[in-house]
Scaffold this active site. Structure first.
Site, PDB file in Angstrom:
ATOM      1  N   LYS A   1       0.817  -1.223   0.000  1.00  0.00           N
ATOM      2  CA  LYS A   1       0.000   0.000   0.000  1.00  0.00           C
ATOM      3  C   LYS A   1       0.847   1.266   0.000  1.00  0.00           C
ATOM      4  O   LYS A   1       0.358   2.329  -0.378  1.00  0.00           O
ATOM      5  CB  LYS A   1      -0.954   0.004   1.194  1.00  0.00           C
ATOM      6  CG  LYS A   1      -2.043  -1.035   1.041  1.00  0.00           C
ATOM      7  CD  LYS A   1      -3.136  -0.885   2.059  1.00  0.00           C
ATOM      8  CE  LYS A   1      -4.283  -1.832   1.750  1.00  0.00           C
ATOM      9  NZ  LYS A   1      -5.277  -1.899   2.787  1.00  0.00           N
TER      10      LYS A   1
ATOM     11  N   LYS B   1      -8.142 -11.050  -5.531  1.00  0.00           N
ATOM     12  CA  LYS B   1      -9.117 -11.276  -4.461  1.00  0.00           C
ATOM     13  C   LYS B   1     -10.344 -10.390  -4.709  1.00  0.00           C
ATOM     14  O   LYS B   1     -10.209  -9.263  -5.205  1.00  0.00           O
ATOM     15  CB  LYS B   1      -8.437 -10.875  -3.147  1.00  0.00           C
ATOM     16  CG  LYS B   1      -9.231 -11.096  -1.908  1.00  0.00           C
ATOM     17  CD  LYS B   1      -8.402 -10.719  -0.693  1.00  0.00           C
ATOM     18  CE  LYS B   1      -9.321 -10.525   0.497  1.00  0.00           C
ATOM     19  NZ  LYS B   1      -8.603 -10.195   1.718  1.00  0.00           N
TER      20      LYS B   1
ATOM     21  N   LYS C   1     -14.174  -4.615  -3.329  1.00  0.00           N
ATOM     22  CA  LYS C   1     -15.005  -3.555  -3.879  1.00  0.00           C
ATOM     23  C   LYS C   1     -14.169  -2.534  -4.651  1.00  0.00           C
ATOM     24  O   LYS C   1     -14.563  -2.057  -5.705  1.00  0.00           O
ATOM     25  CB  LYS C   1     -15.759  -2.860  -2.761  1.00  0.00           C
ATOM     26  CG  LYS C   1     -17.144  -2.464  -3.215  1.00  0.00           C
ATOM     27  CD  LYS C   1     -17.981  -2.061  -2.054  1.00  0.00           C
ATOM     28  CE  LYS C   1     -19.388  -2.571  -2.265  1.00  0.00           C
ATOM     29  NZ  LYS C   1     -20.241  -2.327  -1.150  1.00  0.00           N
TER      30      LYS C   1
END
Ligand code: SF4
Length: 337
Positions: A116, A195, A198
């Site tokens: 990230k 995976k 959303k």
């Protein structure tokens, strides 16, 4: 405090709105089962959501929609403590206190942190500290067990390390929480690559209406070698077939696999069958969600009552932690001058 059932469970989910199939298969189904046998704390972890890009005006709605999903799938406030993380401020307090023992080197080695932070010009401390807050979430309730996906095992190992370091410094108090690994394994998104998530737009919402489910499922990637309708397929590599295994009655599966291998059924028809089974599976859950959304006060009351129960446990833990960490100056005898 007694843990009357088989142990204490904590798990949280980030508020990305209504839950999707990956949330359901990978976590929520198992949570519903665990509440029968364990003392459970289930939390919408909104304080984790602020470590990435997000819109403050959308966050309340996303928290509410996820809470509705929790209740609609069968998390039961009579059996579990269901609450929103930011309603229990002790989470961030304990996270700060754990900063006294949390090792920076190990936080920097976390795969999720590296992924990230790679392309960020400026890395927020919260991104690095994320697993410390997770540790506080779990240990505030002295949970023994944490249902996690395999991608969270590294963070849970770090939680055990933090518990060990804190116990070594301030005296044995926290359990070293163990994982309960989801039996569903990794649920791939409709794109078949990553995976289900959303933010990647590769999901199907569990509260979606049947037409919407079909709109999503019809876009799903199938066996890449089955280019034409007449090409034989390989159900074992097809992500649509892996979803059939969760939603289609087991007695129908051999036919679906055989018709794929023999190219006697096309992928569109195969997806239609899957879409219908998904819609049918979630029909009662959709119904419950509709009722809950029509009565938002009911949801608020459940979350308020959950937060109250959680706070009572959390305060007890913090009291002990503060005592052991030497934050009791008021107990000193008053020295007169
Ligand atoms: S027929 Fe079904 S299982 Fe076979 S490749 Fe197409 S979608 Fe996948």
């Amino acid at each position: 405090m007694s843990h009357a059932k088989q142990g204490r469970v904590f798990s949280g989910m980030q508020p990305s709105g209504e839950a999707h199939l990956g949330n359901y298969l990978g976590a929520l189904r198992q949570w519903v089962e665990l509440q029968e046998t364990h003392e459970c704390f289930f939390c919408v972890v909104d304080e984790h959501a602020i470590t990435g890009e997000y819109s403050p005006s959308d966050l309340p709605g996303r928290v509410f929609d996820l809470a509705v999903s929790f209740l609609a799938v069968g998390l039961d406030p009579a059996r579990s403590t269901i609450f929103v993380q930011s309603d229990v401020s002790e989470h961030v307090v304990l996270a700060w206190l754990f900063n006294a023992v949390a090792p920076v080197g190990e936080l920097e080695r976390m795969t999720q942190y590296k992924d990230k932070s790679t392309n960020l010009e400026s890395i927020p401390v919260g991104l690095l500290n994320y697993p410390v807050l997770q540790t506080a979430d779990i240990l505030l309730y002295r949970a023994d067990l944490v249902p996690v996906g395999e991608d969270q095992l590294q963070h849970l190992e770090l939680s055990r390390e933090i518990a060990r370091r804190w116990n070594a410094r301030f005296g044995e108090y926290f359990p070293e929480p163990q994982p309960v690994i989801s039996r569903a394994g990794r649920i791939l998104g409709l794109d078949g690559n990553a995976k289900m998530s959303k933010s990647l737009g590769n999901t199907v919402g569990i509260l979606a209406e049947p037409e919407e489910i079909w709109e999503r499922v019809r876009t799903a990637v199938t066996d890449p070698q089955r280019v034409r309708r007449t090409d034989p397929g390989r159900p074992e590599v097809c992500n649509v077939y892996s979803l059939h295994k969760f939603f289609t009655p087991p007695e129908e599966l051999p036919d679906i696999a055989a018709q794929c291998r023999g190219a006697t059924r096309g992928c569109v028809d195969c997806k239609r069958i899957l879409s219908d089974h998904i819609a049918e599976h979630f029909a009662p859950i959709r119904e419950r969600a509709r009722d809950l959304k029509a009565d938002p006060n009911q949801v608020r009351e459940i979350l308020d009552a959950g937060a109250e129960k959680a706070r009572a446990e959390a305060r007890e833990t913090l009291e002990e932690v503060r005592e052991r960490m030497g934050m009791r100056w008021r107990d000193l005898p008053i020295l007169s001058t």
